[in-house]
Motif scaffolding. Structure first.
Motif, PDB file in Angstrom:
ATOM      1  N   ARG A 287       0.849  -1.198   0.000  1.00 23.74           N
ATOM      2  CA  ARG A 287       0.000   0.000   0.000  1.00 23.74           C
ATOM      3  C   ARG A 287       0.885   1.248   0.000  1.00 23.74           C
ATOM      4  NH1 ARG A 287      -4.964   1.736   2.684  1.00 23.74           N
ATOM      5  NH2 ARG A 287      -5.392   3.712   1.627  1.00 23.74           N
ATOM      6  N   CYS A 288       0.577   2.201  -0.871  1.00 21.85           N
ATOM      7  CA  CYS A 288       1.394   3.432  -0.924  1.00 21.85           C
ATOM      8  C   CYS A 288       0.485   4.654  -1.014  1.00 21.85           C
ATOM      9  CB  CYS A 288       2.357   3.375  -2.109  1.00 21.85           C
ATOM     10  SG  CYS A 288       1.533   3.414  -3.721  1.00 21.85           S
ATOM     11  N   ARG A 289       1.073   5.804  -0.839  1.00 27.32           N
ATOM     12  CA  ARG A 289       0.315   7.051  -0.986  1.00 27.32           C
ATOM     13  C   ARG A 289      -0.011   7.248  -2.462  1.00 27.32           C
ATOM     14  NH1 ARG A 289       4.640   9.447   1.014  1.00 27.32           N
ATOM     15  NH2 ARG A 289       4.653  10.865  -0.744  1.00 27.32           N
ATOM     16  N   PRO A 290      -1.223   7.681  -2.772  1.00 27.40           N
ATOM     17  CA  PRO A 290      -1.532   7.968  -4.174  1.00 27.40           C
ATOM     18  C   PRO A 290      -0.658   9.123  -4.663  1.00 27.40           C
ATOM     19  CG  PRO A 290      -3.268   8.789  -2.727  1.00 27.40           C
ATOM     20  CD  PRO A 290      -2.339   7.982  -1.868  1.00 27.40           C
ATOM     21  N   LYS A 291      -0.249   9.072  -5.910  1.00 26.62           N
ATOM     22  CA  LYS A 291       0.640  10.119  -6.456  1.00 26.62           C
ATOM     23  C   LYS A 291      -0.237  11.214  -7.085  1.00 26.62           C
ATOM     24  CE  LYS A 291       4.389   6.789  -7.120  1.00 26.62           C
ATOM     25  NZ  LYS A 291       3.901   5.856  -6.104  1.00 26.62           N
ATOM     26  N   LEU A 292      -0.632  12.156  -6.229  1.00 21.07           N
ATOM     27  CA  LEU A 292      -1.665  13.119  -6.635  1.00 21.07           C
ATOM     28  C   LEU A 292      -1.141  14.498  -7.000  1.00 21.07           C
ATOM     29  CD1 LEU A 292      -4.198  12.064  -3.876  1.00 21.07           C
ATOM     30  CD2 LEU A 292      -4.583  11.831  -6.329  1.00 21.07           C
ATOM     31  N   LYS A 293       0.169  14.707  -6.819  1.00 18.88           N
ATOM     32  CA  LYS A 293       0.740  16.035  -7.100  1.00 18.88           C
ATOM     33  C   LYS A 293       0.501  16.437  -8.567  1.00 18.88           C
ATOM     34  CE  LYS A 293       4.178  18.816  -5.176  1.00 18.88           C
ATOM     35  NZ  LYS A 293       3.304  19.227  -4.114  1.00 18.88           N
ATOM     36  N   LYS A 294       0.594  15.431  -9.431  1.00 17.95           N
ATOM     37  CA  LYS A 294       0.448  15.677 -10.875  1.00 17.95           C
ATOM     38  C   LYS A 294      -0.960  16.202 -11.215  1.00 17.95           C
ATOM     39  CE  LYS A 294       1.120  12.949 -15.072  1.00 17.95           C
ATOM     40  NZ  LYS A 294       1.355  11.576 -15.501  1.00 17.95           N
ATOM     41  N   LEU A 295      -1.946  15.825 -10.386  1.00 14.14           N
ATOM     42  CA  LEU A 295      -3.326  16.232 -10.644  1.00 14.14           C
ATOM     43  C   LEU A 295      -3.443  17.755 -10.650  1.00 14.14           C
ATOM     44  CD1 LEU A 295      -6.333  15.492 -10.918  1.00 14.14           C
ATOM     45  CD2 LEU A 295      -6.458  15.318  -8.457  1.00 14.14           C
ATOM     46  N   ARG A 296      -2.921  18.367  -9.596  1.00 15.37           N
ATOM     47  CA  ARG A 296      -2.971  19.836  -9.517  1.00 15.37           C
ATOM     48  C   ARG A 296      -2.157  20.463 -10.646  1.00 15.37           C
ATOM     49  NH1 ARG A 296      -4.359  23.113  -5.263  1.00 15.37           N
ATOM     50  NH2 ARG A 296      -3.868  25.276  -5.694  1.00 15.37           N
ATOM     51  N   LYS A 297      -0.989  19.838 -10.933  1.00 15.00           N
ATOM     52  CA  LYS A 297      -0.102  20.374 -11.970  1.00 15.00           C
ATOM     53  C   LYS A 297      -0.813  20.398 -13.337  1.00 15.00           C
ATOM     54  CE  LYS A 297       4.478  19.498 -13.875  1.00 15.00           C
ATOM     55  NZ  LYS A 297       4.904  18.331 -14.569  1.00 15.00           N
ATOM     56  N   LEU A 298      -1.528  19.322 -13.654  1.00 20.45           N
ATOM     57  CA  LEU A 298      -2.244  19.259 -14.943  1.00 20.45           C
ATOM     58  C   LEU A 298      -3.337  20.324 -15.000  1.00 20.45           C
ATOM     59  CD1 LEU A 298      -2.717  15.393 -15.446  1.00 20.45           C
ATOM     60  CD2 LEU A 298      -1.105  16.860 -16.646  1.00 20.45           C
ATOM     61  N   LEU A 299      -4.090  20.459 -13.907  1.00 20.17           N
ATOM     62  CA  LEU A 299      -5.201  21.417 -13.919  1.00 20.17           C
ATOM     63  C   LEU A 299      -4.707  22.863 -13.880  1.00 20.17           C
ATOM     64  CD1 LEU A 299      -7.886  19.697 -11.631  1.00 20.17           C
ATOM     65  CD2 LEU A 299      -7.554  19.494 -14.078  1.00 20.17           C
ATOM     66  N   MET A 300      -3.495  23.067 -13.333  1.00 18.35           N
ATOM     67  CA  MET A 300      -2.948  24.430 -13.280  1.00 18.35           C
ATOM     68  C   MET A 300      -2.360  24.872 -14.629  1.00 18.35           C
ATOM     69  SD  MET A 300      -3.653  25.788 -10.460  1.00 18.35           S
ATOM     70  CE  MET A 300      -2.652  27.267 -10.426  1.00 18.35           C
ATOM     71  N   GLU A 301      -2.278  23.945 -15.595  1.00 17.26           N
ATOM     72  CA  GLU A 301      -1.816  24.346 -16.937  1.00 17.26           C
ATOM     73  C   GLU A 301      -2.773  25.380 -17.526  1.00 17.26           C
ATOM     74  OE1 GLU A 301      -0.058  19.947 -18.250  1.00 17.26           O
ATOM     75  OE2 GLU A 301      -1.865  20.698 -19.186  1.00 17.26           O
ATOM     76  N   ASP A 302      -4.056  25.246 -17.157  1.00 20.57           N
ATOM     77  CA  ASP A 302      -5.065  26.124 -17.737  1.00 20.57           C
ATOM     78  C   ASP A 302      -6.147  26.448 -16.704  1.00 20.57           C
ATOM     79  OD1 ASP A 302      -6.618  27.509 -19.553  1.00 20.57           O
ATOM     80  OD2 ASP A 302      -7.580  25.719 -20.374  1.00 20.57           O
ATOM     81  N   PRO A 303      -5.813  27.269 -15.686  1.00 20.26           N
ATOM     82  CA  PRO A 303      -6.827  27.596 -14.678  1.00 20.26           C
ATOM     83  C   PRO A 303      -7.961  28.419 -15.292  1.00 20.26           C
ATOM     84  CG  PRO A 303      -4.840  28.877 -14.296  1.00 20.26           C
ATOM     85  CD  PRO A 303      -4.530  27.935 -15.420  1.00 20.26           C
ATOM     86  N   TYR A 304      -9.141  28.277 -14.722  1.00 17.84           N
ATOM     87  CA  TYR A 304     -10.332  28.943 -15.263  1.00 17.84           C
ATOM     88  C   TYR A 304     -10.393  30.382 -14.764  1.00 17.84           C
ATOM     89  CZ  TYR A 304     -15.241  29.691 -16.499  1.00 17.84           C
ATOM     90  OH  TYR A 304     -16.412  30.181 -17.038  1.00 17.84           O
ATOM     91  N   GLU A 305     -10.401  31.325 -15.711  1.00 18.71           N
ATOM     92  CA  GLU A 305     -10.356  32.751 -15.337  1.00 18.71           C
ATOM     93  C   GLU A 305     -11.708  33.436 -15.452  1.00 18.71           C
ATOM     94  OE1 GLU A 305      -7.301  34.563 -17.668  1.00 18.71           O
ATOM     95  OE2 GLU A 305      -5.720  33.283 -16.856  1.00 18.71           O
ATOM     96  N   GLY A 306     -12.753  32.643 -15.670  1.00 16.38           N
ATOM     97  CA  GLY A 306     -14.092  33.223 -15.761  1.00 16.38           C
ATOM     98  C   GLY A 306     -14.643  33.157 -17.173  1.00 16.38           C
ATOM     99  N   PRO A 307     -15.959  33.396 -17.312  1.00 22.19           N
ATOM    100  CA  PRO A 307     -16.611  33.233 -18.625  1.00 22.19           C
ATOM    101  C   PRO A 307     -16.139  34.223 -19.680  1.00 22.19           C
ATOM    102  CG  PRO A 307     -18.103  34.221 -17.021  1.00 22.19           C
ATOM    103  CD  PRO A 307     -16.889  33.815 -16.267  1.00 22.19           C
ATOM    104  N   ASP A 308     -15.583  35.370 -19.248  1.00 33.28           N
ATOM    105  CA  ASP A 308     -15.172  36.395 -20.222  1.00 33.28           C
ATOM    106  C   ASP A 308     -13.720  36.249 -20.656  1.00 33.28           C
ATOM    107  OD1 ASP A 308     -17.699  37.398 -19.778  1.00 33.28           O
ATOM    108  OD2 ASP A 308     -17.010  38.725 -18.164  1.00 33.28           O
ATOM    109  N   SER A 309     -13.041  35.247 -20.146  1.00 33.04           N
ATOM    110  CA  SER A 309     -11.613  35.115 -20.445  1.00 33.04           C
ATOM    111  C   SER A 309     -11.379  34.819 -21.923  1.00 33.04           C
ATOM    112  CB  SER A 309     -11.021  33.984 -19.597  1.00 33.04           C
ATOM    113  OG  SER A 309      -9.790  33.570 -20.133  1.00 33.04           O
ATOM    114  N   GLN A 310     -10.517  35.623 -22.548  1.00 31.22           N
ATOM    115  CA  GLN A 310     -10.166  35.412 -23.964  1.00 31.22           C
ATOM    116  C   GLN A 310      -9.381  34.119 -24.118  1.00 31.22           C
ATOM    117  OE1 GLN A 310     -11.230  37.345 -26.586  1.00 31.22           O
ATOM    118  NE2 GLN A 310     -12.435  38.219 -24.920  1.00 31.22           N
TER     119      GLN A 310
END
Length: 333
Positions: free
Chosen positions: A70-93
């Protein structure tokens, strides 16, 4: 069902629905034989008189097997992938140009080395939300803008922080931001409950204070501690009280400097590997007290492992002015 996850450059892990295991090949001195249609003694007729020798074909053999730990899930990559394109709102170009990858649950299951339940739980922890079928993290300034709308409304309506009505929030703020974003920010910073058929939120004081502290600290390298505490208290909604223990794993106080200072140090920015994490912490500060280092290593603890056991393995303790401190076991370059 079990699934093996990992990309070409990663060590494979095996995942069940809710747990993750390291896979290692273990040798065995007992040769394992593979026999098609093999019958065990229990399956054979117990009547001694009808015992016959059965000729069996051996299809293969093995001297090793996979051992799971049993090991810790490797979840650091999850945030890294989602931070490639954070959501800046509906008006974001930027959002309309679709230059970046966006990830569905299926995409994340194929890219992240963790079980489905661990991934979905982590998405909740990092306050990700689903927008048009893709998981997104809100860009921090946009998140603060939404939070500010909500706290200003609470203030102007003189609502109790324990009873913020969803319907009125959506009616009042719906013209400023999408209603699903207003509801998402309430879910991120509050606890949803139903009273007399109406949906209300009890706002999390600690989480709101923490977010406002991050907003203040991210624009400064170091901040005079007493000045920061004053500005911070003035910046939070009325009725909330700021405390330094709200900033565990987000900011660090430097008691050795005169005057004392505080600076941003987020646990999610540190390496996931145990040794690399300790190297990184000891390069920031040579000696740590257990109280200061605990928020930055707590997430490294494996099942039933304590912070004390981690410190024993990766650090050396000594006494400094009557206080126990920890420093690196190896030289830090």
């Amino acid at each position: 069902s079990l699934v093996i996850r990992g990309e070409k450059d990663e060590q494979a892990v095996l995942c069940s629905k809710d747990k993750t295991y390291d896979m290692k090949i273990a040798d065995t001195s007992n040769m394992l034989l593979f026999i098609p249609g093999c019958k065990t003694p229990e399956q054979l007729n117990a009547d001694q008189g009808s015992c016959n020798i059965i000729h069996s074909q051996i299809a293969g053999f093995s001297n090793n097997y996979w051992e799971l730990r049993r090991c810790r899930p490797k979840l650091k990559k999850l945030r890294k992938l989602l931070m490639e394109d954070p959501y800046e709102g509906p008006d974001s170009q930027k959002d309309q140009t679709l230059a970046f990858s966006k990830y569905t649950t299926e995409d994340l299951l194929s890219l992240i080395q963790a079980s489905e339940e661990e991934i979905l739980h982590q998405l909740q922890v990092i306050d990700a939300c689903k927008i048009e079928g893709h998981w997104r993290i809100l860009e921090f300034d946009y998140e603060m803008k939404l939070l500010n709308h909500v706290t200003q409304l609470i203030d102007s309506e003189s609502w109790s922080l324990n009873k913020v009505p969803l319907r009125t929030c959506l009616e009042e703020l719906g013209s400023l931001e999408p209603t699903e974003m207003i509801e998402h920010i309430l879910l991120s910073y509050g606890r949803k409950y139903i009273d007399d058929g109406e949906v209300y939120f009890e706002m999390h004081e600690d989480k709101i204070c923490r977010a406002i502290a991050q907003m203040l600290l991210q624009n400064a390298v170091k901040f005079n501690l007493s000045e920061f505490q004053e500005v911070w208290q003035q910046s939070v909604p009325e009725g909330m009280t700021t405390r330094l223990d709200q900033l565990k794993g987000l900011a660090l106080v430097d008691k050795s400097s005169r005057p004392e200072t505080i600076f941003l140090l987020k646990v999610e920015d540190l390496p996931e590997d145990n040794q690399e994490r300790f190297n990184s912490l000891f390069s920031i500060r040579e000696k740590w007290t257990e109280v200061d280092i605990t928020p930055y290593i707590q997430d490294l603890c494996a099942e039933k492992q304590t912070v004390g056991a981690l410190l024993t393995k990766y650090a050396r303790s000594s006494m400094q002015n009557g206080v126990k401190v920890y420093n690196s076991r190896r030289p830090i370059s």
